[in-house]
Design a protein around this motif. Structure first.
Motif, PDB file in Angstrom:
ATOM      1  N   MET A 145       0.830  -1.205   0.000  1.00  0.00           N
ATOM      2  CA  MET A 145       0.000   0.000   0.000  1.00  0.00           C
ATOM      3  C   MET A 145       0.860   1.249   0.000  1.00  0.00           C
ATOM      4  SD  MET A 145      -3.303  -0.705   2.448  1.00  0.00           S
ATOM      5  CE  MET A 145      -3.775   0.949   2.940  1.00  0.00           C
ATOM      6  N   ASN A 166       1.746   5.236   0.972  1.00  0.00           N
ATOM      7  CA  ASN A 166       1.492   6.203   2.044  1.00  0.00           C
ATOM      8  C   ASN A 166       0.333   7.105   1.629  1.00  0.00           C
ATOM      9  OD1 ASN A 166       3.750   5.116   3.187  1.00  0.00           O
ATOM     10  ND2 ASN A 166       4.998   6.972   3.060  1.00  0.00           N
ATOM     11  N   PHE A 167      -0.439   7.565   2.591  1.00  0.00           N
ATOM     12  CA  PHE A 167      -1.479   8.535   2.236  1.00  0.00           C
ATOM     13  C   PHE A 167      -1.886   9.384   3.428  1.00  0.00           C
ATOM     14  CE2 PHE A 167      -5.185   6.670   4.285  1.00  0.00           C
ATOM     15  CZ  PHE A 167      -4.894   5.318   4.342  1.00  0.00           C
ATOM     16  N   ILE A 168      -2.488  10.535   3.094  1.00  0.00           N
ATOM     17  CA  ILE A 168      -3.166  11.349   4.112  1.00  0.00           C
ATOM     18  C   ILE A 168      -4.619  11.419   3.681  1.00  0.00           C
ATOM     19  CG2 ILE A 168      -3.432  13.674   5.037  1.00  0.00           C
ATOM     20  CD1 ILE A 168      -0.443  13.930   5.061  1.00  0.00           C
ATOM     21  N   PHE A 169      -5.517  11.087   4.587  1.00  0.00           N
ATOM     22  CA  PHE A 169      -6.935  11.119   4.250  1.00  0.00           C
ATOM     23  C   PHE A 169      -7.684  11.954   5.276  1.00  0.00           C
ATOM     24  CE2 PHE A 169     -11.216   9.434   5.026  1.00  0.00           C
ATOM     25  CZ  PHE A 169     -11.780   9.622   3.773  1.00  0.00           C
ATOM     26  N   LYS A 170      -8.456  12.892   4.774  1.00  0.00           N
ATOM     27  CA  LYS A 170      -9.388  13.585   5.657  1.00  0.00           C
ATOM     28  C   LYS A 170     -10.601  13.968   4.836  1.00  0.00           C
ATOM     29  CE  LYS A 170     -10.329  17.184   8.863  1.00  0.00           C
ATOM     30  NZ  LYS A 170     -10.018  18.477   9.440  1.00  0.00           N
ATOM     31  N   SER A 171     -11.745  13.769   5.389  1.00  0.00           N
ATOM     32  CA  SER A 171     -12.953  14.106   4.658  1.00  0.00           C
ATOM     33  C   SER A 171     -13.900  14.775   5.639  1.00  0.00           C
ATOM     34  CB  SER A 171     -13.565  12.833   4.093  1.00  0.00           C
ATOM     35  OG  SER A 171     -14.741  13.157   3.442  1.00  0.00           O
ATOM     36  N   GLU A 175      -7.692  21.060  -0.357  1.00  0.00           N
ATOM     37  CA  GLU A 175      -8.478  20.782   0.855  1.00  0.00           C
ATOM     38  C   GLU A 175      -9.354  21.954   1.271  1.00  0.00           C
ATOM     39  OE1 GLU A 175      -6.232  18.373   3.800  1.00  0.00           O
ATOM     40  OE2 GLU A 175      -7.390  19.469   5.297  1.00  0.00           O
ATOM     41  N   MET A 227     -12.081   7.677   0.116  1.00  0.00           N
ATOM     42  CA  MET A 227     -11.871   6.617   1.097  1.00  0.00           C
ATOM     43  C   MET A 227     -11.694   5.241   0.467  1.00  0.00           C
ATOM     44  SD  MET A 227     -13.682   5.934   4.698  1.00  0.00           S
ATOM     45  CE  MET A 227     -14.170   4.300   4.219  1.00  0.00           C
ATOM     46  N   ALA A 260      -7.975   5.006  -0.766  1.00  0.00           N
ATOM     47  CA  ALA A 260      -6.850   5.439   0.062  1.00  0.00           C
ATOM     48  C   ALA A 260      -5.764   4.362   0.003  1.00  0.00           C
ATOM     49  CB  ALA A 260      -7.312   5.658   1.496  1.00  0.00           C
TER      50      ALA A 260
END
Lengths: 387, 387
Positions: A1, A3-8, A166, A255, A258
């Motif tokens: 997988m 790397n990631f940054i997730f925000k929703s 964002e 999502m 990700a």
């Protein structure tokens, strides 16, 4: 997988009559808003009235800017920015589908910037501030109601460009499935094609480890295949509309994919088609994707096999090539079953500007796509396959 | 589909060495934090040191409160609250799994409340404010790193109670899959069982229209079944650990089941078992769920058939009853394959306090569960099936 940054951070308010609460949600952020929308149907079906009533109940001032069209225009964005600056507005409320939302996001960016908002879309500048945005979604498809994307058409330059940022993720989005009752069947089909195309862009990845996200994306695709025909048959069934509305949002909020790299070449190619010929984005995706699949399949046959078996449930093909081709044929058949064209000729797109489109699609980087990197020549071939 | 409100504001920072950025993320919110954790392994593997270095680099003051244990205790929460109040701390940083995070959330609630924090867990009061919380996740399973839940054990009263509240959704959670390398195999298995149980609770629903969420939940379950054995075989494989870590978060952040009613009876029953016998939560779930399934299956056989065919891929059973039972047997076999016990007797739980557990589980409402409402008698029968 990867790397990631997730925000929703979008608050989704889902259900019948949910638009009547829009004033309550805005009141946490603003006392003065720009209402931005397109279609006349919003007046006709009383949606605009209900939104305004809710604002008035919460003592929120508003100015209205109508006129959004599919492939939303930069000129209208400029108008919105001017109003926001002059009237000291600090919140943009979009009512509509992806076009109204993307246009609102562009206004939100431009209202906090001294230069030309197109700078952000052309990559000349990076936004540092934006007004807040909220949405009342009426047409599912784009996923813009929970995404950080905005795509605008510069009609003077015949350019369609997007930005991911964002700052423009909506604070809230109101999703009332009953809004779907007002959508003409053709536009609903375009929305469904758009949703499926968002899932395909994510599915076709160079990332090796993708067990969970594969299963989630396949699940969402299967839901599209199941709900599509139902909604065609019963367009005013609440449950069908609920499923498609939430599907559109979930498919594009980041999502499901990700931790994996997405492709997005097909979207870039479609943007060039709709920039020149102004066709609806989802309709364009139904033409581009089958052609793209045929062209790139050899890059990773296993992935196409997995699509054919897990999503389309094809089990009677022993030959790998045959299985893959049958899977791609199923994609094209599904789009056709929605009443969409799957060839450029059928959609009235002539063949004489393929080179121009291919050149514009690759932009400065010289290629597009991550599943397979496509050069100008590749894109030309894909457009030929789409004739 | 049911009406719903969904928001998930946690920023997920996923990848190798991600814990080295913790100071950057906290610095947006606070200059003075409480670091809260349990296991000694955090010192041993240098995790605590790396976190502290990152805080110091960002000039963030900190106080440390260690001592969290599985089924986190109220007494330690009180201690944390006292420290936060005395030292004027405004941020709680959890390092660990669900226990450390849930304990931190409780401290965050109590530090902004003049009364007893247990009031929130017993339902006597509703929280209005909380300190902000961030997490460095080291054990996947609970999903607490992106959820609004906190579950605390009141050891004096032998009670284990939970609260759901948006105020305690973490601002950020750092997910470095390499942290999984430090987890003993048994605890990893408990985490995997916990993830699957979170999916089951959502899957067994009385909601009729659930096309998308069914497919998403089934996709996540299939991922658990695929990743579980891999991680048992190769516990220090980065990709396996990535999959399980993100699975844990996705399974419990509310997105897969938006628009449907979840059950949660099995969790309530398990909480009574672990409150009395202090067994690890995931280990308890592996015992309760097969028994619960056997007891409630007749409520909706079609749902159990769907689980058997779509998730476990059983195609060779013509008889409905046989198909359903085979599906449930697959669940039990999967837990066993992880090295977990699936019966109370095997876990050393005696049979003499079933009535007490059943009575405490139903609480004031008189029943638990939504897929099937369970009375005290029903729970007693389920516990008997679990012997």
């Amino acid at each position: 997988m990867e790397n990631f940054i997730f925000k929703s951070g979008t608050r989704i308010v889902f259900g019948k009559d949910a638009e009547n609460t829009v004033g309550d949600h805005i009141s946490k952020f603003s006392r003065k808003v720009l209402i931005h929308y397109g279609g006349e149907y919003l007046k006709e079906f009383g949606i605009l009235d209900r939104v305004i009533q809710s604002l008035e109940k919460n003592d929120i001032e508003y100015t209205v800017l109508e006129g959004v069209v599919p492939n939303p225009r930069l000129s209208l964005v400029y108008e919105g920015i001017k109003i926001c600056k002059e009237e000291d507005i600090d919140f943009v409320l979009a009512i509509g589908g992806g076009s109204a939302i993307d246009s609102s996001k562009a206004i939100a960016l431009g209202a906090k910037y001294d230069g030309d908002v197109w700078d952000f879309y052309s990559g000349k500048a990076v936004p540092k501030m934006a007004l807040k945005v909220g949405t009342v979604l009426t047409i599912p498809g784009s996923g813009s109601e929970m995404s950080e994307s905005s795509i605008i058409t510069n009609e003077e330059k015949n350019l369609k460009c997007g930005i991911d940022c964002e700052l423009i993720v909506p604070e809230f989005s109101i999703l009332n499935p009953e809004m779907c009752y007002t959508i003409p069947p053709y536009l609903m089909s375009c929305g469904i094609a758009d949703i499926l195309s968002h899932l395909f862009e994510r599915y076709f990845t160079p990332t090796k480890s993708s067990i969970l996200s594969d299963h989630l994306l396949e699940g969402a695709m299967k839901a599209v295949l199941e709900v599509g025909p139902r909604i065609k048959k019963e367009p005013k069934n609440y449950d069908n509309c609920s499923e498609i509305m939430w599907l559109a949002t979930v498919s594009h909020n980041g999502m499901l994919d990700a931790g994996r790299i997405s492709d997005w070449a097909s979207h870039r190619i479609e943007h060039e088609i709709s920039a020149l010929y102004d066709i609806t984005h989802g309709a364009g995706m139904a033409i581009v994707f089958p052609a793209w699949m045929k062209y790139v399949k050899e890059e990773n046959m296993e992935r196409f096999e997995q699509l054919a078996t897990r999503v389309f449930g094809i089990t009677d093909k022993k030959d790998k090539e045959e299985l893959v081709d049958r899977g791609i044929a199923c994609v094209e058949e599904f789009f056709k079953s929605l009443g969409l064209k799957t060839r450029l000729a059928e959609a009235g797109v002539p063949i004489d500007r393929f080179e121009e489109m291919a050149l514009k699609a690759i932009g400065d980087s010289g290629y597009i796509g991550k599943f397979k990197q496509l050069t100008e020549d590749d894109i030309f071939e894909i457009l030929k396959l789409a004739i």
